[in-house]
Design an enzyme around this catalytic site. Structure first.
Site, short mmCIF file in Angstrom:
data_model
loop_
_atom_site.label_atom_id
_atom_site.label_comp_id
_atom_site.label_asym_id
_atom_site.label_seq_id
_atom_site.Cartn_x
_atom_site.Cartn_y
_atom_site.Cartn_z
N ASP A 94 14.68 -7.27 27.85
CA ASP A 94 14.80 -8.59 28.48
C ASP A 94 16.09 -9.24 27.99
OD1 ASP A 94 14.26 -9.43 25.92
OD2 ASP A 94 12.26 -10.16 26.37
N ASP A 268 4.80 -6.25 32.12
CA ASP A 268 4.83 -6.11 30.65
C ASP A 268 4.09 -7.27 30.04
OD1 ASP A 268 6.84 -8.04 28.87
OD2 ASP A 268 7.23 -8.09 31.02
N CYS A 306 -13.56 5.43 28.02
CA CYS A 306 -12.15 5.57 27.64
C CYS A 306 -11.90 6.95 27.04
CB CYS A 306 -11.78 4.48 26.63
SG CYS A 306 -10.05 4.55 26.09
N CYS A 308 -9.19 7.63 25.03
CA CYS A 308 -8.19 7.54 23.96
C CYS A 308 -8.69 8.17 22.66
CB CYS A 308 -7.78 6.08 23.73
SG CYS A 308 -8.94 5.11 22.73
N CYS A 311 -11.51 6.17 20.88
CA CYS A 311 -12.85 6.26 21.46
C CYS A 311 -13.45 7.66 21.34
CB CYS A 311 -12.81 5.82 22.92
SG CYS A 311 -12.50 4.05 23.11
N HIS A 337 -6.18 1.79 21.39
CA HIS A 337 -7.15 1.73 22.49
C HIS A 337 -6.71 0.76 23.58
CE1 HIS A 337 -10.84 1.18 24.77
NE2 HIS A 337 -10.65 -0.11 24.61
#
Length: 372
Positions: A94, A268, A306, A308, A311, A337
């Site tokens: 940015d 974002d 999930c 991930c 998890c 996560h």
């Protein structure tokens, strides 16, 4: 030729949302895309390999913070952001405008630029559009942003109009100052507060400058969701079909889905990492404050749906224990996560667009998550 190229793959027949791909000097990323925020050349709590493991295709870093520390010259000497942080996929920076206007209690806005005090040591600095581009050219991100004025909400019509017109003049100066057009794409930022006619004016003025991509700024700053959607609905149709559209600072699940439905390609937000550090996680059934006592003997994963690492390997009880004990692993796991949750959500959004069912997906997700 522009440093980035947008490829439209498909439009959802049910909603009009777009499935696409943005090609950059460091590879492509699929859209609609969520970009994890690496403010200071790092996504808090995550290594580059871990980000790749959750399929982060592009990340964002912050011009203001890297200008302050360690300094853009040091980053340039290290090979730019890609070399400095060992990340070989796309990066967006940015302009620093939001931080200049939001972090500094003392600032003086003039046509030439903005004088402000550092949030680190109180030292005085002067930032101009040319300086914002100089810093971003040194950082070397694939996509960089024009320096814009970020106004508060609410703001009256005349203030918003004067601000957007200054933002347009600054955008022209940014384009004139930008040197690395073959390897860095400079996006313009549509402003205009919460006024339809000002959003339209801003869009038309920026279109005349022919940027390779366009961002929509000044939303998700405290206004009602319905007002944000209204601003998107009057702005997005004005933006080119063959260029990326980026909604800045938005990352809650509902905003991601609603933004995609309205034609946004890129998002974002610090939300997943920030709430993760505070012991809150996003799940398919809504937010869970994992530090609460109710989870002390809960031996299920954070989210059974999930995929991930967290998890697949740990329970709510264990993660709660880590956080209550002040162990760093606890907030690393909640961060991991949350980021994967949003990245997987965008994968599901892209799949729903491909299958012409994003409207149905929205309704199903909202019902499970607890949105009305």
């Amino acid at each position: 030729m522009s440093a980035v190229r947008y490829e439209l793959i498909k439009k959802c027949k049910q909603t009009g949302a777009r499935l696409g791909r943005v090609h950059t000097p460091h590879g492509y990323f699929d859209t609609p895309a969520f970009m994890p925020v690496g403010t200071q050349a790092t996504v808090k709590g995550m290594s580059p390999d871990e980000l790749k493991a959750i399929d982060a295709q592009i990340i964002l870093s912050n011009t203001y913070h890297l200008y302050m520390r360690p300094g853009h010259e040091i980053v340039k000497e290290a090979g730019g952001l890609h070399g400095f942080m060992n990340w070989d996929r796309p990066i967006l920076t940015d302009s620093g405008g939001f931080q200049v206007f939001s972090l500094s209690d003392l600032r003086d806005i003039k046509e030439e630029g903005v004088t402000f005090k550092s949030h680190i040591d109180g030292s005085k600095h002067f930032f101009t559009p040319e300086m914002a581009i100089e810093v971003q050219n040194a950082l070397g991100a694939d996509i960089i942003m024009a320096f814009d004025e970020c106004i508060p909400y609410p703001a009256d019509f005349n203030y918003a109009k004067n601000s957007l017109e200054r933002t347009t003049r600054w955008a022209k100066r940014c384009k004139d100052a930008h040197k690395n057009t073959d390897r860095q794409a400079l996006f313009g930022i549509v402003q205009g507060g919460m006024y339809k006619e000002l959003r339209e004016q801003s869009a038309y003025e920026l279109l005349e400058l022919d940027f390779p991509g366009y961002a929509i700024g000044g939303l998700s700053v405290g206004e009602p969701a319905e007002l944000m959607y209204e601003m998107l609905e009057c702005t997005v149709p004005l933006l080119p079909e063959d260029k990326p559209r980026y909604l800045m600072g938005v990352g809650s699940p509902d905003y991601l889905i609603e933004g995609a439905i309205r034609g946004i390609d890129m998002f974002d937000c610090v939300l997943p990492t920030r709430i993760g550090r505070n012991g809150t996680v996003l799940t398919s059934r809504g937010r869970v404050i994992i530090r609460d006592a109710a989870y002390a003997r809960d031996y299920s994963p954070l989210d059974p749906e999930c995929d991930c690492y967290c998890c697949r390997n740990f329970t709510r009880a264990y993660i709660r224990h880590l956080i209550k004990a002040g162990e760093v692993l606890g907030i690393r796991l909640t961060t991991w996560h949350n980021l994967r949750f949003l990245l997987k959500l965008m994968e599901d959004v892209r799949k729903a667009i491909m299958e012409d069912r994003l409207g149905d997906f929205r309704n199903e997700f909202f019902s499970k998550f607890g949105y009305k």
